[in-house]
Each structure stands twice: as structure tokens, then as C-alpha cells.
Design a protein around this motif. Structure first.
Motif, short mmCIF file in Angstrom:
data_model
loop_
_atom_site.label_atom_id
_atom_site.label_comp_id
_atom_site.label_asym_id
_atom_site.label_seq_id
_atom_site.Cartn_x
_atom_site.Cartn_y
_atom_site.Cartn_z
N VAL A 359 0.81 -1.29 -0.01
CA VAL A 359 0.04 -0.08 -0.20
C VAL A 359 0.86 1.24 0.09
N GLU A 360 0.45 2.12 -1.00
CA GLU A 360 1.32 3.48 -1.10
C GLU A 360 0.58 4.62 -0.32
N LYS A 361 -0.68 4.76 -0.60
CA LYS A 361 -1.47 5.95 -0.37
C LYS A 361 -2.80 5.19 0.25
N GLU A 362 -3.60 6.20 1.34
CA GLU A 362 -4.64 5.70 1.52
C GLU A 362 -5.62 6.89 1.92
N ILE A 363 -6.85 6.88 1.58
CA ILE A 363 -7.86 7.84 1.64
C ILE A 363 -9.16 7.51 2.27
#
Ligand code: HSE
Length: 399
Positions: A359-363
Motif C-alpha cells: 500500500v502506498e497511499k490511503e484515503i
């Protein structure tokens, strides 16, 4: 004067008729001789319109007329287009078409037939509407190794996605608009389910490899499932969702797909909106190129067809050089492709996702009870397997 016949007086056919008649001086200058439209074939009558004088209802009249040296096929579909085109080539007439279904299905055979009869089979308008892309690939880039093509190749879906993104409008409203503007195929599922873009990337890939890339073998996903939530996730990250048709070429194989894809501002395709198409080509010597313009619509498409007619007339009496799609290209199975991805998952699966995926980014907070994650490039097969385990709500490629 060279004589042409146009099969089909629909949106594109009437456009070709207009271009050849209204721009006749320019066309004659480019061709080396004037070009007259001797026949237009259509089932309908057009009382009171100038085309009435040349309108015929029987194809036999055209194919048996030795004066006709160029046949323009703009009826669309495979029946009776395939028979008409094949017979025209066998009768020693060059054929120009905008019909990507015909080229994707019968390209190898029709090109071979054309070469055997020393005539041309040209289809500049079949990909990218008015954008010159086939000639550049065939002629201007013939000393380069093309290693990638990625494009927005369908105007209808780009129009729909652009307006959904800008106005938050629904998919159905926008499709109706695109149809009324003459962008959509007769059966709009060809646009929205990705088949039109799929046929176009199959044609471009066949040109690059010189072998047939079968459109039936290309993993294809359309835009029908794209929702307002998906759009919101993309815009939160400063990205857009575009229907991307892409092909990567190595010495061993071609990997090719059509899929709705999240793209950022670092991609030139991010800026290609509305009915405009864009084709990004990377050649090993030339580097990056972007071809953009109207990918659908009456006059842009007619402009490309008319240019093919000019090439046919200009080459009268000379040996003809057609493209060849000889044999089948080897396609990499979709699961083996590598891509970064955006995945919507239930909030409850977030911990599991962090363990399972890079996982690189979460929102969070875009839609209730869920999260969006981006993952760095990995095998498509592994993304699919993880998405299944995580009860993913949506998986989109990222570029
Ligand atoms: N339906 C096609 C499009 C027309 O929307 O791009 C041009 O091929």
C-alpha cells in the motif's frame, strides 16, 4: 478525372462527400488530378439534396463500373461491408474505410487481397478519427522501435467521463448527449464496454508488430461501472479516470489491455478531454510523441478518409504498398502484466490490506464505511486475488 464511389451516406459518408466536393480544388492539387464522386450507395433516398444525382441503390452498378478506381466504405458493421470491400479489391479498386470493426476482423485478409490485386486498402480514419496516427506509424516512425502506445481512443467514453467528472452528471444523461452529437456507435455498447477502443488498439498493435493482434484476445473493460464515488476518489488525489487502451511491445510479446485507469497530471493523456482522442507513442529513438485531435464526428473522420482517397489517386499507375499483418502476435496473459492500482475496500479490511499489499497511499471518508488505497506495481493476477480476499468494491489500474 479519377472516379470514386461512397458506400453509405450516413454521418461519415455525407462528410466524405462534402469534403471531396467542397474542397475539390485542394483535393485535386494533392492528388495530381481531380476526383469526382460518381456514385453514392445508400438504401435511402435523399430527395432535393445534391447527392440525389449520384445516388444508387445497387452495389453491382459500382463494382462493375471500370471507371471507379476508389471505393469508400463508410457503412460500418461487417455485413455487407466485408463482401462489398472484398469484391471491390478483387475488381481492382482501392478501398478506403473508417470501419474499425472490419479492419480488426478482416484486416490481414483484406490487406493481402489488396496487395494481390495491386490496389490499396487504407483505413486512417479507423483509429483516432481525424488524427493522423496510422500514416505516422507506417511512414514517419519506420526507423524506430515502438515500445509503447497508450491512448484515449474512444471519443464517446471520453466525452462521458469528462462531463461526469466536471458536472457530476449521470452516465445515462451523458451517453444520450454523445449519441445526439453523432459520436457514438450504432450500438453504444461498443463504446461504453470498451470494444471500440479494443479494436483500435488491436489495429495499432498489428501495425507496430506487423502481425495480427486479435481484438478478441485483448482483456477489455468498459466504463459502465464507473460511479460518482470513483470520480470523487480520483479528484481527491488530483487525478482523472480515463478509458485507456495500452500496448507494450517487447521482442518476445505484446501486452495489451483496455481499462478505465486513474491517471495523474504527469501523464499527457490527463489533459485530453471531451470527445478529443489522444495517442501517446514511445519510440526508442524519437522518445515520446502525443497525437491528439477529434476522435469522432463527421468532418474530422471524413478528413482522414478523404486523405486516403487522395493517396489512392496519387499512387495510380505505381506499385502499391500495403501494410501486412502476417501471422499472429504473441500476447502476454493479462495476469502476468504489471500495474499499479487503486482499490476501494470496506474499512474493516484495511488492516488485512496493509499486510497483503504494497500500500502506498490511503484515503478515508470519501464514501461511508470504506477506504481507498493505492498499491505500487504488481502482477495483475496477484491484484485480482487480493481484491477477492478483501471484498474490494472497485479495482482500477493506475498509470
Ligand atoms: N464511436 C467512436 C468514438 C467513433 O466515440 O470514438 C469513432 O470511432
Amino acid at each position: 478525372m479519377a472516379k470514386a464511389a461512397i458506400l453509405g451516406y450516413g454521418t461519415v459518408g455525407s462528410g466524405v462527400y462534402d469534403v471531396l466536393t467542397k474542397n475539390s480544388a485542394r483535393v485535386a492539387e494533392s492528388s495530381g488530378e481531380a476526383i469526382g464522386v460518381k456514385y453514392v450507395l445508400d438504401l435511402r433516398d435523399f430527395p432535393g439534396q445534391p447527392v440525389e444525382k449520384v445516388l444508387v441503390h445497387d452495389y453491382e452498378q459500382i463494382v462493375s463500373d471500370p471507371e471507379v478506381s476508389v471505393v469508400v466504405e463508410v457503412m460500418g458493421g461487417l455485413k455487407p461491408s466485408y463482401d462489398f470491400v472484398k469484391r471491390a479489391l478483387e475488381a481492382g479498386k482501392s478501398v478506403c474505410t473508417s470501419n474499425k470493426a472490419l479492419v480488426a476482423e478482416y484486416g490481414p485478409e483484406l490487406l493481402e487481397t489488396a496487395s494481390r490485386h495491386n490496389v490499396l486498402f487504407l483505413f486512417e480514419a479507423a483509429v483516432g478519427g481525424g488524427i493522423p496516427i496510422i500514416r505516422p506509424l507506417r511512414d514517419c516512425l519506420s526507423a524506430d522501435r515502438i515500445d509503447r502506445i497508450a491512448g484515449i481512443l474512444n471519443g464517446t467514453t471520453n466525452y462521458i467521463l469528462t462531463r461526469m467528472e466536471r458536472e457530476g452528471s449521470t452516465y445515462d444523461q451523458m451517453l444520450a448527449d454523445a449519441q445526439s452529437l453523432g459520436y457514438a456507435e450504432r450500438d453504444p455498447s461498443a463504446d461504453v464496454d470498451g470494444w471500440d477502443a479494443c479494436r483500435k488498439i488491436a489495429i495499432l498493435s498489428s501495425i507496430v508488430t506487423g502481425k495480427q493482434v486479435r481484438y478478441q484476445d485483448i482483456p477489455t473493460e468498459g466504463i459502465a461501472k464507473i460511479s460518482r464515488e470513483d470520480m470523487r476518489y480520483a479528484s481527491e488525489w488530483g487525478m482523472k479516470i480515463k478509458l485507456i487502451a495500452a500496448a507494450d511491445f517487447t521482442a518476445a510479446h505484446v501486452s495489451c489491455h483496455v481499462a478505465p485507469t486513474m491517471i495523474g497530471k504527469d501523464s499527457q493523456l490527463y489533459y485530453v478531454d471531451d470527445v478529443i482522442n489522444g495517442v501517446h507513442v514511445h519510440g526508442d529513438q524519437v522518445g515520446d510523441l502525443l497525437f491528439t485531435g477529434a476522435g469522432a464526428g463527421k468532418y474530422p473522420t471524413a478528413s482522414a478518409v478523404a486523405c486516403d482517397v487522395v493517396e489512392c489517386v496519387r499512387s495510380a499507375g505505381l506499385p502499391k504498398r500495403n501494410l501486412t499483418f502476417a501471422g499472429r502476435a504473441q500476447l502476454l496473459p493479462e495476469d502476468e502484466e504489471q500495474t499499479a492500482a487503486f482499490i476501494r475496500i470496506p474499512q474493516t479490511q484495511l488492516d488485512a490490506a496493509r499486510k497483503l499489499l504494497p500500500v502506498e497511499k490511503e484515503i478515508h471518508g470519501v464514501a461511508p464505511g470504506e477506504a481507498g488505497i493505492s498499491v505500487s506495481a504488481m502482477r495483475v493476477g496477484d491484484i485480482k486475488a487480493a481484491a477477492g480476499k478483501l471484498d474490494a468494491i472497485r479495482v482500477l489500474r493506475m498509470a
